[in-house]
Design an enzyme around this catalytic site. Sequence first.
Site, PDB file in Angstrom:
ATOM      1  N   LYS A   1     -92.662  27.473  91.428  1.00  5.85           N
ATOM      2  CA  LYS A   1     -94.309  27.406  90.547  1.00  5.85           C
ATOM      3  C   LYS A   1     -94.325  26.340  89.306  1.00  5.85           C
ATOM      4  O   LYS A   1     -95.323  26.012  89.456  1.00  5.85           O
ATOM      5  CB  LYS A   1     -94.429  29.183  89.763  1.00  5.85           C
ATOM      6  CG  LYS A   1     -94.832  29.648  91.448  1.00  5.85           C
ATOM      7  CD  LYS A   1     -96.190  30.999  90.734  1.00  5.85           C
ATOM      8  CE  LYS A   1     -96.636  31.837  92.012  1.00  5.85           C
ATOM      9  NZ  LYS A   1     -97.559  32.632  91.198  1.00  5.85           N
TER      10      LYS A   1
ATOM     11  N   ASP B   1    -104.453  31.681  91.374  1.00  9.16           N
ATOM     12  CA  ASP B   1    -103.766  33.102  91.132  1.00  9.16           C
ATOM     13  C   ASP B   1    -104.902  33.551  90.291  1.00  9.16           C
ATOM     14  O   ASP B   1    -105.722  34.328  90.493  1.00  9.16           O
ATOM     15  CB  ASP B   1    -102.700  32.919  90.558  1.00  9.16           C
ATOM     16  CG  ASP B   1    -101.766  32.375  91.056  1.00  9.16           C
ATOM     17  OD1 ASP B   1    -101.661  33.374  92.664  1.00  9.16           O
ATOM     18  OD2 ASP B   1    -100.364  32.449  90.837  1.00  9.16           O
TER      19      ASP B   1
END
Length: 279
Positions: free
Chosen positions: A70, A107
């Site tokens: 990520k 997210d």
Amino acid sequence: MSDSPFVLAGVMGWPVAHTRSPAIHNHWIAKYGLKGAYVQLPVQPERLEAAIRGLAALGFAGCNVTVPHKESAMRFMDELHPAARRVAAINTIVVQPDGRLLGMNNDGAGYIQSLRDADATWRGDAGPALVLGAGGAARAIVVALLDEGAPELHITNRTLERAQALADDFGDRVKVVPWAERNEAMAGVSLLVNTTSLGMHGQAPLDVALDALPLEAMVSDAVYIPLETPLLAQARMRGHRTVNGLGMLLNQARPAFQSWFGVLPDVTPELRAAVQATF
Ligand code: ATR
């Protein structure tokens, strides 16, 4: 529909077999009658750049990015959405028509939507929040809560320096609490969120006492296997509103699917059932 292109997307991680993202996106591909597939893309860290550069050549519309890529995937992006820039990590890549790569991080928005799905009247500016953990999930949630107007965020983490580094990045509204003082820190809080891996299937439960937490406080957990973690069970028995991690997982997927397939999909009971069937 026969003229519509076949759209390819996937999830890049190492390992990647545990991810539930294929169950989510393939459910939506079928539900909306689209032509396409969402596949696992196991990519070793040393091959990340080659894999990302290969997306356009292989005709992928994009992919999700998961652990451990990520943060490292970010440097191969041509453009970053503001949330991705602030979190300093991406969870989604979109290959644009000209081949340029756009990095997004959904997210935090997914987390906020999961709270709103549980309580439509939820407001981020209602009071202080206490965040347990200071890893990647915490970072995305901290940015989202600040953007929702949280007046104060307290972060507590086993490794104090990691919490301090997070607080240093986000200014005066973010305060660090030593891990040993996590129970006292619950006083006056209106939202408690666990972003640590504790309470997850196969891990020890989170060791916290909720006695000081006001009963109006919402308690949420980023963990989704099991759906009801020991923390959430404890909170429910005290009468708190609780939010499990499945909503965050499902809601973060919506804008990514829209970017690749051109349809903003819904989070439905059928989707929840399809994903839960993989647990
Ligand atoms: P993610 O990207 O999912 O947030 P991560 O970056 O590995 O994953 O972060 C995991 C979080 O769980 C961290 O806050 C970690 O604490 P440390 O920073 O001290 O490692 C926390 N965590 C994991 N195991 C823990 C344990 N046994 N006790 C307390 N915290 C733990």
